[in-house]
Enzyme design. Sequence first.
Site, short mmCIF file in Angstrom:
data_model
loop_
_atom_site.label_atom_id
_atom_site.label_comp_id
_atom_site.label_asym_id
_atom_site.label_seq_id
_atom_site.Cartn_x
_atom_site.Cartn_y
_atom_site.Cartn_z
N HIS A 98 -8.96 0.25 -1.46
CA HIS A 98 -9.42 0.93 0.00
C HIS A 98 -10.37 2.35 -0.46
O HIS A 98 -9.80 2.96 -1.40
CB HIS A 98 -8.34 1.48 0.94
CG HIS A 98 -7.94 0.47 1.75
ND1 HIS A 98 -6.75 0.52 2.77
CD2 HIS A 98 -8.58 -0.98 2.06
CE1 HIS A 98 -6.88 -0.63 3.31
NE2 HIS A 98 -7.76 -1.37 3.03
N ASP B 30 -5.59 3.05 -2.43
CA ASP B 30 -6.29 3.70 -1.73
C ASP B 30 -6.66 4.83 -2.19
O ASP B 30 -5.87 5.99 -2.42
CB ASP B 30 -5.58 3.89 -0.37
CG ASP B 30 -6.38 4.52 0.82
OD1 ASP B 30 -6.94 5.54 0.83
OD2 ASP B 30 -6.51 3.77 1.82
N GLU C 126 -12.34 2.09 4.23
CA GLU C 126 -11.39 2.34 5.15
C GLU C 126 -11.48 4.04 5.44
O GLU C 126 -10.77 4.71 4.91
CB GLU C 126 -10.02 1.80 4.82
CG GLU C 126 -8.68 2.21 5.96
CD GLU C 126 -7.55 2.09 5.59
OE1 GLU C 126 -6.75 1.18 6.41
OE2 GLU C 126 -7.02 2.75 4.60
N HIS D 297 -5.46 8.33 -0.18
CA HIS D 297 -3.77 8.49 -0.48
C HIS D 297 -3.82 8.97 -1.82
O HIS D 297 -2.81 10.06 -2.15
CB HIS D 297 -3.28 7.45 -0.11
CG HIS D 297 -3.15 6.79 1.31
ND1 HIS D 297 -2.73 7.82 2.23
CD2 HIS D 297 -3.70 5.83 1.87
CE1 HIS D 297 -2.88 7.03 3.42
NE2 HIS D 297 -3.55 6.02 3.29
N ARG E 132 -10.90 11.67 4.14
CA ARG E 132 -10.81 10.75 5.03
C ARG E 132 -11.98 9.86 5.57
O ARG E 132 -12.03 8.87 6.30
CB ARG E 132 -9.79 10.58 5.80
CG ARG E 132 -9.29 9.28 6.68
CD ARG E 132 -9.15 8.07 5.86
NE ARG E 132 -7.93 7.35 5.71
CZ ARG E 132 -7.58 6.67 4.95
NH1 ARG E 132 -8.41 5.96 4.36
NH2 ARG E 132 -6.39 6.17 4.62
N GLU F 18 0.76 -1.33 -0.02
CA GLU F 18 0.02 0.09 0.00
C GLU F 18 0.70 1.33 0.14
O GLU F 18 1.48 1.56 1.16
CB GLU F 18 -0.94 -0.19 1.29
CG GLU F 18 -1.90 1.39 1.19
CD GLU F 18 -2.92 1.34 2.17
OE1 GLU F 18 -3.82 2.10 2.20
OE2 GLU F 18 -2.53 0.61 3.31
#
Length: 264
Positions: free
Chosen positions: A205, A179, A240, A182, A211, A146
């Site tokens: 993710h 993700d 997530e 990110h 977030r 990741e």
Amino acid sequence: MKLGTQNQAFFPENIKEKFQYIKEVGFDGFEIDGKFLVDHLDEIKEAIAETGIPVYTACGGYTGWIGDFIEERRLNGLVEIKQILEALQEVGGKGIVVPAAWGMFTYRLPPMASPRSLTGDRKAITESLVYLDKVAEETGTTIFLEPLNRYQDHMINTLADARSYIEENGLKNVKIIADFYHMNIEEDDISEALHKNRDLVGHIHLADNHRYQPGSGSLDFKKHFNTLKEDGYDGFLTIECRVRGNDPDAEYRQAVKHLRESLS
């Protein structure tokens, strides 16, 4: 594509009730903490059998990073990751999410001078991945490498960074986890990065740009899901995220609805 979730503070504590809740909310799988899986393996097997909700992946649950500055901690982490992969094998899980490190160091905050060279960083991560590639082969699992954003890690920040480790070392059982949170910070274009690395992206993710739960921010999930569809991705999309709002349960269910609509 299937929707998965990590644990949340408002989920039931009881293991079987937790799995039942995950099923009832509308998820297709559970991304579990690795230590929790190892410590409660028999109960989790029973919960899987009763609900039909699989443990597809593990995330976290080990105490040393694959790129840890402290060698003893790095080696201890590898031992723990091996135990988690062995437990995943027992429940039919696919693999474990592994960043280079999280919160260990960033060039974006003081002291801005790493205690280890870039060459040393690459050596530590490479040795870890070569070892874990073999363990994954033995257990029939996958290491999902990741990339994290620059404020949380200084070593692997983009999908291209992760790809370089896989290609340079001929790793057969290491894939990339993309993700969206990110990527929103590090990639020029999320969909473009997904497409360029479509042969190695094995897990996803999801969180919105800030977030928090999908649908509460500005990311265009439908656009990126369409890219994944066109490129033949058929794996899990696992939430997530943090959850904000007066009713976390209702907010989370709304996020699932938003994602399902974005997939349609």
